[in-house]
Write an enzyme that holds these catalytic residues in place. Sequence first.
Site, short mmCIF file in Angstrom:
data_model
loop_
_atom_site.label_atom_id
_atom_site.label_comp_id
_atom_site.label_asym_id
_atom_site.label_seq_id
_atom_site.Cartn_x
_atom_site.Cartn_y
_atom_site.Cartn_z
N CYS A 116 -6.24 15.30 2.42
CA CYS A 116 -5.28 14.74 3.14
C CYS A 116 -5.24 13.10 3.02
O CYS A 116 -6.67 12.82 2.58
CB CYS A 116 -5.22 14.85 4.50
SG CYS A 116 -4.81 16.89 4.80
N GLY A 169 -1.57 13.99 -0.76
CA GLY A 169 -0.88 14.97 -0.05
C GLY A 169 0.54 14.96 0.08
O GLY A 169 1.01 13.85 0.02
N ASN A 189 -8.64 14.30 7.99
CA ASN A 189 -8.96 14.72 6.41
C ASN A 189 -10.12 15.31 6.38
O ASN A 189 -11.29 14.80 6.51
CB ASN A 189 -8.93 13.17 5.76
CG ASN A 189 -9.18 13.25 4.06
OD1 ASN A 189 -8.77 14.42 3.56
ND2 ASN A 189 -9.64 12.25 3.62
N GLY A 190 -10.15 16.35 5.70
CA GLY A 190 -11.19 17.34 5.46
C GLY A 190 -10.93 18.83 5.46
O GLY A 190 -9.94 19.19 5.54
N TYR A 203 -11.13 12.67 -9.69
CA TYR A 203 -9.89 13.10 -9.87
C TYR A 203 -9.01 12.54 -8.77
O TYR A 203 -8.01 11.84 -8.91
CB TYR A 203 -9.76 14.69 -9.84
CG TYR A 203 -8.28 15.18 -9.43
CD1 TYR A 203 -7.41 15.25 -10.53
CD2 TYR A 203 -8.10 15.61 -8.13
CE1 TYR A 203 -6.00 15.33 -10.40
CE2 TYR A 203 -6.57 15.91 -7.93
CZ TYR A 203 -5.90 15.97 -9.17
OH TYR A 203 -4.61 16.35 -8.89
N THR A 238 -4.92 10.18 -14.16
CA THR A 238 -6.19 10.20 -13.79
C THR A 238 -7.31 9.72 -14.72
O THR A 238 -8.14 8.90 -14.70
CB THR A 238 -6.79 11.44 -12.94
OG1 THR A 238 -5.58 11.83 -12.02
CG2 THR A 238 -8.21 11.14 -12.09
#
Length: 472
Positions: free
Chosen positions: A2, A28, A101-102, A241, A285
């Site tokens: 996120c 996200g 986030n995680g 990425y 990317t």
Amino acid sequence: MCGIIGIKGNDEVAKELFVGLMALQHRGQNSAGINTYDGERFYSKKGNGLVSHVLTGNSLKRLRGTIGIGHVRYPTIGRGDEEDAQPFLTTSPVGISVVHNGNIVNYFELRRSLGEKRYLNSFCDTEVILNIFADNFTNDPFEAGRVIMDKTNGAYSILAVVSGVGLFAFRDPNAIRPFVFGRKGENYIFTSESVVLQILGYNIIKDLAPGEGILVDENGRVTQKMLKKGSPRHCIFEYIYFARPESVLDGLSVYKARLSLGKGLAKEVKRRGIRPDVVVPIPDTSRPTAIALAEEIGVPYREGLIKNRYILRTFIMSTDDERMRHIKYKLNPLIDELKGKKVLLVDDSIVRGTTSRQIVRVVKNAGTKEIYFAISAPPIRNPCYYGIDMQTRSELIAREKNEDEIRDILKVDALIYQTLDGLKEAIGKENFCRACFDGDYPTKIKGKEILEIEEKRKRLTQTRKVGAGLFM
Ligand code: SF4
């Protein structure tokens, strides 16, 4: 995975939070939300969809206050329902709102440990974190943060607005997910990527250290403490990425890392005597990697696939069906650059192989003579339990198949993976988690936790397939 942001300002913060979330949209696309606090009450707007869909002009005007947090969500746990959107808020024992986030590896155990004590309304690990934090909050957020660190296994960069206290940030003892702290005059910001600071005109103060907590109180005073001793194992996949190329994560430029990956790949291409006519990136990317690779082997770099920007990021779509349908509409070949040529395609990674197969088909249909496929990352053989959506062993193509088999499945003339040594040389030998490539996880993961994650993941994929079917 996120994206998060939190600001303690002198003026209203909602607009800056919105702009910051727009800059984090690549992290996200499932839901977005902002929660602000004006010293008396919290204001909240969140929902499923992109930032610009959920947070419209009128809703932003309603979000009053000089402290606030925001979130964009990419679901790795939970069903991705509206109820799972962040920020989460509780009003007991004080007002506390949280974004995260995680991914919490022992989520199920922690959820069970809450028992009847707390009512949970979602299947999101952040709600569990919030409730443990609230249960252990007296008047010191550092103490509550310490409890989280003692109980929690996984990756977490967390932001909390605590009424009467301020904006509190803490990062797991391995600092797996990125987390940067910055300042503009009297305003302070915490966020997932430095690109947000650049866009909003903030200066970087530092990346949060492993196990560190930082509080910016309601008067703008900053306190920093170590909550738990740790050592860095930053996610290397962020550089390959996930993160934006303009970002500098934990002191390392994402763009430069991707250039170095191209140089590493060039060695492999030369070693195998492959001589293409053109090098073509799969946007976006892998562009810097392809540029460096082309330079190193002395072959022209060309754009051979044009991306429709308005189609969402494919990897973070929920189902294979969704991914397949979107690739067709998302990447369109530049036939003149491909027809009759030996093309070296460059992509960042192969996870399931679904997207790669479809891309190769698109390029082949443009009339290429030969296709070689170069990958910035080594083969992904192990699931990620820290927030990247590859959590089950069965979905990883490189776990069961060897490189020749994958080459045949993709129907390319050569498949060139980055080597593990090439990856270490390009990005760094120390301080990184590379578990999805080498199986060396930064935290201990129990077999029971793996089974629970995989079981949940299977059910989630099923739910999403049913949901996707409704809209086909
Ligand atoms: S397992 Fe891979 S994707 Fe997950 S945190 Fe480690 S390096 Fe990143």
